[in-house]
Each structure stands twice: as C-alpha cells, then as structure tokens.
Design an enzyme around this catalytic site. Structure first.
Site, PDB file in Angstrom:
ATOM      1  N   GLY A  46       1.754  -1.486   4.643  1.00  0.00           N
ATOM      2  CA  GLY A  46       2.660  -2.154   5.759  1.00  0.00           C
ATOM      3  C   GLY A  46       2.080  -3.156   6.227  1.00  0.00           C
ATOM      4  N   GLY A  47       0.900  -3.391   5.286  1.00  0.00           N
ATOM      5  CA  GLY A  47      -0.511  -4.694   5.322  1.00  0.00           C
ATOM      6  C   GLY A  47      -0.690  -4.579   6.750  1.00  0.00           C
ATOM      7  CB  THR A  60      -0.921   0.041   0.777  1.00  0.00           C
ATOM      8  OG1 THR A  60      -0.545   0.295   2.173  1.00  0.00           O
ATOM      9  CG2 THR A  60      -1.527  -1.501   1.519  1.00  0.00           C
ATOM     10  NE  ARG A  88       7.643  -0.202   2.862  1.00  0.00           N
ATOM     11  CZ  ARG A  88       6.744  -1.081   2.774  1.00  0.00           C
ATOM     12  NH1 ARG A  88       5.067  -0.308   1.621  1.00  0.00           N
ATOM     13  NH2 ARG A  88       6.389  -1.699   3.145  1.00  0.00           N
TER      14      ARG A  88
END
Length: 564
Positions: A465-466, A384, A555
């Site tokens: 990050g799910g 995401t 990231r």
C-alpha cells in the site's frame, strides 16, 4: 551496540542447537565467512527467529534418548498476496519444511504471480519471531551502487535473492532447488490472470512498460482477466538459480546478464551486496508488545502512531467515526513526520528508536504535519506485497517484498522487473536520508509482529500500500486489540490516510461522515479500495494450538490453515 540495535546476534536454533550469526551477512564471496553451526546431540533441526542476546548461555544438550519435542501448535498457516503463492507455501509446510522454508518458496512464487509488486529485481525485509527469545530482523532491500550514483531509473542493487539465500543458509531445512521449483513451474506452465492483475497490466504505467514484452502483451494486446500468463524467461532464470544457487545472481551468469542490461548495476556492487541482521523496533501498545521493522524502515513510526492514538483515547471512540478518523490521522501525522525527519540507514546515521517508541515521550508529542506522499493514488505507491507464515513450532515470519512502484522502473530483465527504490531518497529528503554507496533509503515497507505478555508472537501482520501501509496497519491493530474486533472485522473495516489537511478515504464511507469531516477542516477525497493494500495476518492461540486468518478482498490475498 548502537541505539539501533544493529549487532552480531546469537540465535537459539532449537532446543538442542545454537549458532552465532553475523549481523552483516555478505553474498558468500568474502574470505571471512561465519563458522559453520555446530549441531548438538538431538534432532539438529533449526528453529529460527529466537534471538537470546550476545551473553545468553549456550543451550544445554539433550540426552540422546530424549524424545523429540512435540510441536507447540496443532496447526500451521500461510497468508500471502495471491492464492497460488499460498498453495506453494502450504505445500512446503505439509512436506515438513519450517516457516522460513515456506516463506522463501511463497516469496518467489508471489513474485511470479504478482509481478508488478515484487520479485527478483527488488528487495525486502522480514521479522522472525519464535515462542522463546527475542525476534530477529533481516533487511535485504536495495542499496546505492559503489559509485554512489543514482541512475535516472532509480534502480538500486537488488537484495531479494541474497535475502532468500541468507535466510535459507541460516534457517532452511529443505533443499534450495525444491523451494524454487514451484515458481519455475508457475512461470513455465502459466496461470490465469486475475481481475486485479489485469488492471495493473492495463492501467497506470502498465501499457507503456509492457507493450514490447510478449509474455504480457502477446501480439501487441495486453493480457486480460482470464488469459494465461506464461513467463518462459522467468522460468529459465528460476532454473539457473536452482542449478547454480542464489550466489549466481551476484557473481555468476545472472549477474553478468543484469550488468549488461541495466544502467546503474555493476559487477562489483552486486558482489559486495550485504544482507543486514539486527533487532526490530519494539514498543508497548495496549497489553501487547509490537515488534516492527528497524530503521530505515518505519517500525518506530508505526509504534509511535499507535502510542499517540492510544494516549489520546482512540480505544474509547466509535470506530469509523469522525472523531476516530481524526484522532488516528493526527497520530499518523506525527509518525509521518518522524519518517521525514528522524529515520535513516542505521549503518550511516544514529537513530534512537528507544526514544521514538517511548510511550511517555509519545504522550507529549504534538503533530505539526508532514510533507507526505502525493494525493494521487498511483503516485502514493500502493504497491509491494506481504506474506506471513506460522509453523507448528510457533515460528512466525512476517515479510514485505517490493520493487517499489508498480512494475518498478519498468525495465524487464530475464523475466523479472527491476526496482526503482532509490527514488525514495528524494521522497524522504532529509539529512538522515542521503544517498551514499551501499546505503538503503527510508521507505514505507513495514513487516510487524504482535507479541503477548510472555514475549510470544501472536500475530504476524503487514500489508502492501505504499504511503497507506502504516495507517492501514495501525487501524487494523487498534480495531483488533483496543476495540476487540475479530481479525476479519478489523481487516474489512474501511481505511483512510491523511496528508496535511487532505483526507483520503476508501470508497464506501457514508456521505454524512464526509460532511462532518469537512466541517472539522478536513478535505475528504475517496479512493478505490485496492489503493489501501491487502492486509495479510495470522493469529496464534497457544491454548488451543490453533491459527485463524482473515482474507482481504481488496486484492488477490488469501490464506490457508493446515492441521487438525
């Protein structure tokens, strides 16, 4: 009104205008469309995100000669998953657009520069919150098609374009095509592949999904860091959306194209797609109010986690200690259990968010453990993307977009990737979360806004990050608001997530700590930092009118502040 708060909402658009917006907004092809907004005397500019309730009085019109209201803040800002997306949003604000304009532009842009995580073939959700009135929640996630079947790919009817279109219709001040033009240019002219993007291209499912796509594997070799990614098909798609409007994706040429190429997508389901509006889940935390995503998203579970951890004394514990990690992990186990048992699409099931976010009730909650996501970092869907925007009027936007797994279903269509969101019906396989036509699944995406004691947004926040999204967000909020850390310190702090007795910790934790956790019965395992997302947030100081924002080094996330 249902317990979930889904209803028709009246939005205060500015100090001089008011409009009623339907809670369910279709793609503009039905006969019963909302009446156009009536502009009162004055500037006529919209300030979205301020829900005053159905029975609120109409705003009083100002005198014609009254001076335009001065901006509430001296600064504006954007935080997103890639610096080029930040630049796009920053430019929109600099040219006079509001926070929603900038968020739309940045959302399309981040889909182009971070294609494994979000884009046209997916969906998302957003909270809009202004200094006056209540926050508003939009859900434009993917849905089950009209036949009620889930294809093998797990692909649902995409909602991203409809969401951006509906936001623009309700609140946009800039031309639609102007907001999309920077993304078309990024796709057409290309940009340099980052180290993080190269890892996604060359790892996981990347090689299998991308080997036949010239843009990502020129001459059969995957792009590496430093190479240029040029996406001519995506540029053509963006141009079509610019020329024909967002509805084209649901009833025009783009709709015809995706129906031809993707199993499980049909013309009728695309045309029937609806964006949902309503109230976010809200609850007390410390001296603040948390507004977080409405069901079937887990905002209530986040609030529950925070309240349980606070009740159990986490504000007095040493951050990062075994005691602190255990306390938050046990609180999150209760939140995860809520996700697996008590959440569902509020258009199909009743979800009592008031009970789930009641501090007194949560003080009595005892976690019994949940069947959480897999212990494989990639299988935990650490994907995401999240972005936040704050404009000079204090309007805060917190938006999470996704195509579910990295690269979604792996199916490339017209320069973008299709989602595999419907697989979450299997992940969260409860009576509350069963597939039906038009239904959205429970999942982890969770845009959030922290409100002060005057009901003003002071921090829009979120992360990819799910399965790591909620514990990561909770940890950052606890460190910022119960321990007084700066936002940057809270973002930099090492992260973790539990699954039953397993404890997944970000690389870098002390060996002595791992030993102590083992002695307490946990089974610690270290994961690489990017698995724990990239928190995007901005803080608002109403006294100085200034914004601050951290950067998350895990990231490609970045932020920019504009103004004095």
């Amino acid at each position: 009104m249902s317990a979930t708060g889904e209803r028709t909402v009246r939005l205060r658009l500015s100090t001089v205008a008011a409009v009623t917006v339907l809670a369910v907004a279709s793609c503009g092809i039905t006969e019963d469309e909302p009446e156009p907004a009536e502009e009162a005397e004055g500037t006529g500019e919209a300030q979205p995100g301020q829900d005053l309730g159905e029975d609120a009085p109409e705003a009083e019109p100002e005198e014609e000669d009254e001076a335009e209201e001065a901006p509430r803040l001296a600064q504006q800002g954007v935080s997103a998953g890639h610096p080029l997306a930040v630049e796009v949003g920053e430019e929109v604000l600099a040219e006079g657009g509001n926070a929603v304009d900038a968020a739309i532009a940045a959302a399309f842009a981040v889909g182009a520069v971070e294609p494994p995580a979000s884009g046209i073939g997916g969906g998302g959700s957003v909270i809009l919150a202004g200094p006056d009135g209540d926050p508003v929640f939009y859900d434009f996630r993917e849905v089950v098609s009209n036949d009620g079947e889930i294809p093998d790919s797990g692909t649902g009817i995409p909602g991203f374009v409809a969401g951006m279109g509906q936001l623009h219709e309700d609140y946009g001040t800039q031309e639609w095509a102007d907001l999309l033009e920077p993304t078309r240019d990024l796709a057409e002219e290309g940009f340099e592949v980052s180290e993080y993007l190269s890892q996604r291209i060359g790892g996981g499912w990347g090689p299998e999904y991308l080997s036949d796509l010239e843009a990502f594997s020129p001459d059969g070799a995957p792009l590496e860091a430093g190479d240029d990614l040029v996406q001519p098909e995506l540029a053509d798609t963006m141009q079509q959306l610019m020329d024909a409007g967002w509805e084209d994706y649901y009833t025009g040429e783009l709709a015809e194209s995706v129906v031809e190429q993707v199993d499980g997508i049909d013309a009728e389901s695309l045309a029937d797609y609806e964006v949902i509006q309503g109230e976010p889940a809200t609850g007390a935390f410390g001296d603040y109010e948390i507004a977080s995503a409405a069901p079937g998203l887990p905002g209530a579970a986040l609030i529950q986690t925070l309240q349980i951890a606070e009740h159990n004394g986490i504000g007095d514990m040493e951050p990062g200690s075994a005691e602190y990690i255990s306390t938050l992990s046990e609180a999150w186990a209760a939140g995860e259990e809520t996700m697996h048992n008590d959440l569902g699409d509020p258009n199909f099931v009743e979800v009592d968010t008031g009970e789930l976010t009641d501090p007194e009730a949560n003080a009595e909650v005892q976690a019994s453990g949940a069947q959480a996501a897999s212990g494989d970092p990639d299988a935990s869907a650490p994907n995401t993307t999240h972005l936040v925007v704050v404009d000079e009027d204090g309007l805060a936007v917190s938006m999470t977009n996704t195509i579910t797994d990295f690269w979604g279903s792996g199916k490339g269509v017209d320069g973008y990737f299709m989602n595999n969101s419907l697989m979450r019906f299997e992940t969260f396989d409860s009576e509350m979360n069963q597939p039906e036509p038009g239904r959205r699944s429970v999942t982890w995406s969770n845009p959030t806004v922290v409100m002060d004691d005057q009901g003003r947004p002071i921090m829009p926040i979120g992360t990819p990050g799910g399965a790591q999204i909620l514990p990561t967000t909770a940890n950052a909020l606890i460190l910022r608001y119960l321990h007084g850390m700066s936002a940057q310190e809270a973002v930099d702090a090492l992260r973790f997530r539990n699954e039953d007795s397993s404890l997944y910790l970000e690389e870098g934790h002390d060996e002595a700590l791992l030993d102590e956790l083992s002695q307490e019965g946990w089974q610690p395992e270290e994961w690489e930092s990017p698995s724990f997302g990239s928190v995007q947030l901005l803080e608002i100081d109403y006294e100085t009118g200034e914004l601050t924002g951290p950067d998350d080094s895990r990231r490609d996330g970045a932020h920019a502040i504009i103004g004095d």
